[in-house]
Scaffold this motif. Structure first.
Motif, PDB file in Angstrom:
ATOM      1  N   VAL A  68      21.873  36.002  24.486  1.00  0.00           N
ATOM      2  CA  VAL A  68      22.382  37.016  25.356  1.00  0.00           C
ATOM      3  C   VAL A  68      23.789  36.886  25.158  1.00  0.00           C
ATOM      4  O   VAL A  68      24.548  35.901  25.317  1.00  0.00           O
ATOM      5  CB  VAL A  68      22.055  36.904  26.581  1.00  0.00           C
ATOM      6  N   ASN A  69      24.416  38.070  24.395  1.00  0.00           N
ATOM      7  CA  ASN A  69      25.985  37.859  24.044  1.00  0.00           C
ATOM      8  C   ASN A  69      26.959  38.781  25.036  1.00  0.00           C
ATOM      9  O   ASN A  69      27.675  39.463  24.378  1.00  0.00           O
ATOM     10  CB  ASN A  69      25.989  38.301  22.583  1.00  0.00           C
ATOM     11  N   SER A  70      26.563  38.824  26.299  1.00  0.00           N
ATOM     12  CA  SER A  70      27.211  39.511  27.059  1.00  0.00           C
ATOM     13  C   SER A  70      27.418  38.754  28.452  1.00  0.00           C
ATOM     14  O   SER A  70      26.715  38.208  28.914  1.00  0.00           O
ATOM     15  CB  SER A  70      27.000  40.821  27.411  1.00  0.00           C
ATOM     16  N   LEU A  71      28.567  39.092  29.167  1.00  0.00           N
ATOM     17  CA  LEU A  71      28.840  38.343  30.732  1.00  0.00           C
ATOM     18  C   LEU A  71      28.896  39.593  31.672  1.00  0.00           C
ATOM     19  O   LEU A  71      29.366  40.670  31.391  1.00  0.00           O
ATOM     20  CB  LEU A  71      29.979  37.386  30.716  1.00  0.00           C
ATOM     21  N   ASN A  72      28.685  38.985  32.847  1.00  0.00           N
ATOM     22  CA  ASN A  72      29.049  39.989  34.238  1.00  0.00           C
ATOM     23  C   ASN A  72      30.375  40.417  34.245  1.00  0.00           C
ATOM     24  O   ASN A  72      31.172  39.544  33.700  1.00  0.00           O
ATOM     25  CB  ASN A  72      28.248  39.341  35.247  1.00  0.00           C
ATOM     26  N   ALA A  73      30.687  41.694  34.548  1.00  0.00           N
ATOM     27  CA  ALA A  73      32.053  41.959  34.401  1.00  0.00           C
ATOM     28  C   ALA A  73      32.846  41.169  35.261  1.00  0.00           C
ATOM     29  O   ALA A  73      33.950  40.492  34.687  1.00  0.00           O
ATOM     30  CB  ALA A  73      32.252  43.547  34.891  1.00  0.00           C
ATOM     31  N   SER A  74      32.479  40.734  36.434  1.00  0.00           N
ATOM     32  CA  SER A  74      33.287  40.101  37.348  1.00  0.00           C
ATOM     33  C   SER A  74      33.570  38.448  36.821  1.00  0.00           C
ATOM     34  O   SER A  74      34.774  37.972  37.072  1.00  0.00           O
ATOM     35  CB  SER A  74      32.774  39.887  38.719  1.00  0.00           C
ATOM     36  N   VAL A  75      32.480  37.878  36.012  1.00  0.00           N
ATOM     37  CA  VAL A  75      32.442  36.713  35.500  1.00  0.00           C
ATOM     38  C   VAL A  75      33.670  36.770  34.334  1.00  0.00           C
ATOM     39  O   VAL A  75      34.437  35.870  34.237  1.00  0.00           O
ATOM     40  CB  VAL A  75      31.030  36.089  35.106  1.00  0.00           C
ATOM     41  N   ALA A  76      33.486  37.590  33.572  1.00  0.00           N
ATOM     42  CA  ALA A  76      34.470  37.710  32.392  1.00  0.00           C
ATOM     43  C   ALA A  76      35.853  37.712  32.990  1.00  0.00           C
ATOM     44  O   ALA A  76      36.558  37.108  32.545  1.00  0.00           O
ATOM     45  CB  ALA A  76      34.226  38.951  31.540  1.00  0.00           C
ATOM     46  N   ALA A  77      36.147  38.685  34.011  1.00  0.00           N
ATOM     47  CA  ALA A  77      37.339  38.713  34.689  1.00  0.00           C
ATOM     48  C   ALA A  77      37.749  37.424  35.130  1.00  0.00           C
ATOM     49  O   ALA A  77      39.012  36.834  34.955  1.00  0.00           O
ATOM     50  CB  ALA A  77      37.420  39.679  35.767  1.00  0.00           C
ATOM     51  N   GLY A  78      37.121  36.804  35.825  1.00  0.00           N
ATOM     52  CA  GLY A  78      37.311  35.320  36.397  1.00  0.00           C
ATOM     53  C   GLY A  78      37.590  34.318  35.259  1.00  0.00           C
ATOM     54  O   GLY A  78      38.884  33.773  35.347  1.00  0.00           O
ATOM     55  N   ILE A  79      37.063  34.271  34.159  1.00  0.00           N
ATOM     56  CA  ILE A  79      37.326  33.440  33.083  1.00  0.00           C
ATOM     57  C   ILE A  79      39.049  33.647  32.436  1.00  0.00           C
ATOM     58  O   ILE A  79      39.692  32.868  32.163  1.00  0.00           O
ATOM     59  CB  ILE A  79      36.171  33.813  31.840  1.00  0.00           C
ATOM     60  N   PHE A  80      39.168  35.135  32.414  1.00  0.00           N
ATOM     61  CA  PHE A  80      40.260  35.507  31.639  1.00  0.00           C
ATOM     62  C   PHE A  80      41.382  35.147  32.681  1.00  0.00           C
ATOM     63  O   PHE A  80      42.471  34.609  32.138  1.00  0.00           O
ATOM     64  CB  PHE A  80      40.416  36.887  31.606  1.00  0.00           C
TER      65      PHE A  80
END
Length: 260
Positions: free
Chosen positions: A234-246
């Motif tokens: 699976v090559n995608s992340l939840n939008a809020s998870v991605a935002a949190g990482i950045f």
């Protein structure tokens, strides 16, 4: 085996999306934070059998906001079945600011802007979670979740404090940010690894919609593309998870250089 829900076309309203924007805040912490932040509240509802609301009732009386006692069933009806914890308030969970004010607040803090631009984030839970991690958020007026009950609840009250700019056109807002020294990063699997970029200056991350990513025009306006290295199929992340990482990486870099 459950059937997979059909995905709406880009720009199309999801089948389970509410028809109208809910302007009630539900839950003890969201209501308390809204009161403390002087958000516009017209009326507060409390359940007949609800205890532990003394602080909310005291603040409401201090601010001249009427408090109405209702049944638990009425409270559930008013909040659309949300987990209200015995209290709800009439009013938005936050107020919008202009893009210029968003930039001014960063200048007043003496720090380079650190923002999240939401390109078509229609899930209020995702927007609420993003608000919990960001310093400032920009959302478009169309095809986007707004500061509603669910957003306030998911953000755990942060939506009452964090500046959110609601703009007519996200691409135009990006041009304004660039003129003010903000570097804008989009997300793409073929982009540069996020750990190789420098986020110590003015930075904005574009987070695309849950099913379709960034729109073409917004993508073209980005200064650079970033990728998140991932393992597995699976090559995608939840939008809020991605935002949190950045956001975490940006904060880490700034702390290392004494920017916070």
């Amino acid at each position: 085996m459950s059937q997979r829900k059909p995905q709406p076309r880009r720009g199309q309203k999801p089948a389970d999306a509410p028809e109208t924007e809910n302007d009630r805040i539900a839950g003890r912490n969201p209501v308390l934070e809204a009161l403390r932040s002087d958000a516009k509240i017209d009326l507060i509802y409390v359940g007949q059998e609800s205890g532990g609301l003394q602080e909310i009732i005291r603040l409401a009386k201090e601010k001249g906001i009427p408090v109405k006692v209702v049944t638990e069933s009425k409270l559930s009806q008013l909040t659309g079945g949300a987990v209200h914890q015995g209290v709800a308030a009439e009013g938005a969970c936050g107020t919008y600011v202009s893009l210029e004010e968003l930039l001014e607040r960063a200048t007043e803090k003496g720090e380079p802007p650190l923002l999240v631009l939401c390109d078509g984030i229609q899930d209020p839970h995702n927007l609420g979670a993003i608000i919990r991690t960001a310093d400032g958020v920009v959302i478009p007026k169309r095809r986007s979740a707004s500061l509603t009950l669910t957003v306030g609840k998911t953000s755990a009250g942060a939506a009452s404090w964090l500046p959110v700019a609601r703009v007519p056109n996200l691409a135009s807002a990006m041009e304004t940010l660039k003129k003010n020294g903000v570097w804008i990063y989009g997300t793409d699997a073929a982009g540069t690894s996020y750990t190789d970029a420098d986020f110590t200056g003015g930075t904005a991350f574009v987070i695309g919609s849950e099913g379709f990513g960034m729109s073409r025009l917004v993508s073209e306006k980005c200064d650079a593309m970033l990728s998140l290295p991932m393992r597995g199929k699976v090559n995608s992340l939840n939008a809020s998870v991605a935002a949190g990482i950045f956001m975490y990486e940006a904060v880490r870099q700034r702390l290392a250089k004494g920017r916070f």
